[in-house]
Design a protein around this motif. Structure first.
Motif, mmCIF file in Angstrom:
data_model
loop_
_atom_site.group_PDB
_atom_site.id
_atom_site.type_symbol
_atom_site.label_atom_id
_atom_site.label_comp_id
_atom_site.label_asym_id
_atom_site.label_seq_id
_atom_site.Cartn_x
_atom_site.Cartn_y
_atom_site.Cartn_z
ATOM 1 N N ARG A 102 -17.562 83.022 105.222
ATOM 2 C CA ARG A 102 -18.380 83.202 106.354
ATOM 3 C C ARG A 102 -18.850 81.946 106.717
ATOM 4 N N SER A 103 -19.174 80.830 107.435
ATOM 5 C CA SER A 103 -19.387 79.882 107.365
ATOM 6 C C SER A 103 -20.245 79.070 108.456
ATOM 7 N N LEU A 104 -21.510 79.287 108.274
ATOM 8 C CA LEU A 104 -22.296 78.753 109.729
ATOM 9 C C LEU A 104 -22.264 77.430 109.311
ATOM 10 N N LEU A 105 -21.729 76.927 110.903
ATOM 11 C CA LEU A 105 -21.688 75.125 110.393
ATOM 12 C C LEU A 105 -23.105 74.683 111.149
ATOM 13 N N PRO A 106 -23.377 73.246 110.617
ATOM 14 C CA PRO A 106 -24.580 72.561 110.872
ATOM 15 C C PRO A 106 -24.051 72.418 112.766
ATOM 16 N N SER A 107 -24.387 72.012 113.971
ATOM 17 C CA SER A 107 -24.629 71.456 115.478
ATOM 18 C C SER A 107 -24.131 70.263 115.359
ATOM 19 N N ALA A 108 -23.339 70.208 116.102
ATOM 20 C CA ALA A 108 -23.401 68.533 116.254
ATOM 21 C C ALA A 108 -23.862 67.609 117.028
ATOM 22 N N ASP A 109 -24.959 68.069 117.343
ATOM 23 C CA ASP A 109 -25.890 67.109 117.685
ATOM 24 C C ASP A 109 -27.220 67.033 116.678
ATOM 25 N N GLY A 110 -27.163 67.279 115.089
ATOM 26 C CA GLY A 110 -28.609 67.812 114.545
ATOM 27 C C GLY A 110 -29.136 69.245 113.726
ATOM 28 N N LYS A 111 -28.945 69.861 115.536
ATOM 29 C CA LYS A 111 -29.533 71.276 115.929
ATOM 30 C C LYS A 111 -28.909 72.096 114.635
ATOM 31 N N SER A 112 -30.499 72.532 114.197
ATOM 32 C CA SER A 112 -29.610 74.031 113.593
ATOM 33 C C SER A 112 -28.875 74.934 114.955
#
Length: 205
Positions: A102-112
């Motif tokens: 399971r991988s929780l990726l960063p948001s494209a705009d840098g937000k959580s």
């Protein structure tokens, strides 16, 4: 003319190769029966497809229990890894947490990015405890016990359909990453010192 035909053939061959080597299926917005059927079709057609990525998904609107079970069955059948970006809410969070990795990726705009986990509720807005516990126990087992069992009673502290446990990929300034929001517009209450990584979730930077 021959050069043009050659280029077109090369492009078609490249597309076919890319299709054969397809590794990730992306689901945005709500998860429904049509998307699950298409996922199953793609899994059968592409042996290399072993990843699902959820982007801004708010779970399943209709037939939540039936369709969640179907997704968990597909994850087991094909040993799928799961990825989430931005918000992955409700049934999406349950399905994500059942992935083999399971991988929780960063948001494209840098937000959580975050998981939003809540109990199952009936149409009359009553908790479906038996089904909630069935799914919760599955994700605890998949995490090899890294997801604490005492998160379950915390889920029942929510007071409406939008109350949930929020698991962020990045901790806040106080180094908290897991919060309870008992109503959709309620305040966030830090409920754990654990981070997403402690729950068996990969957090790429």
């Amino acid at each position: 003319m021959k050069k043009l035909i050659y280029c077109l053939l090369l492009l078609l061959c490249s597309t076919a190769i890319a299709d054969e080597n397809k590794t990730r299926y992306i689901i945005t917005s709500f998860i429904n029966a049509e998307k699950i059927h298409d996922l199953e079709t793609q899994l059968k057609a592409h042996p290399s497809l072993r990843e699902i990525e959820f982007v801004r998904s708010y779970g399943i609107y209709k037939n939540e229990i039936e369709l969640t079970k179907k997704m968990l069955d597909l994850i087991d059948q094909y040993h799928l890894h799961t990825f989430a970006r931005e918000n992955c809410a409700f049934a999406c969070a349950t399905i994500f947490l059942y992935g083999y990795q399971r991988s929780l990726l960063p948001s494209a705009d840098g937000k959580s990015s975050r998981l939003i986990l809540r109990p199952l509720v009936s149409r009359d807005e009553e908790f479906l405890k038996e089904q909630t516990e069935e799914f919760f126990n599955k994700i605890v087992a998949r995490s090899e016990g890294k997801i604490p069992a005492d998160f379950l009673p915390l889920l029942y502290r929510v007071k409406d359909n939008f109350g949930a446990i929020h698991i962020f990929n990045k901790p806040d300034k106080d180094q908290h990453a897991i919060f309870l929001q008992d109503t959709g517009g309620g305040k966030y209450e830090a409920i754990s010192e654990l981070k997403a990584e402690d729950l068996g979730i990969l957090v790429p930077h």
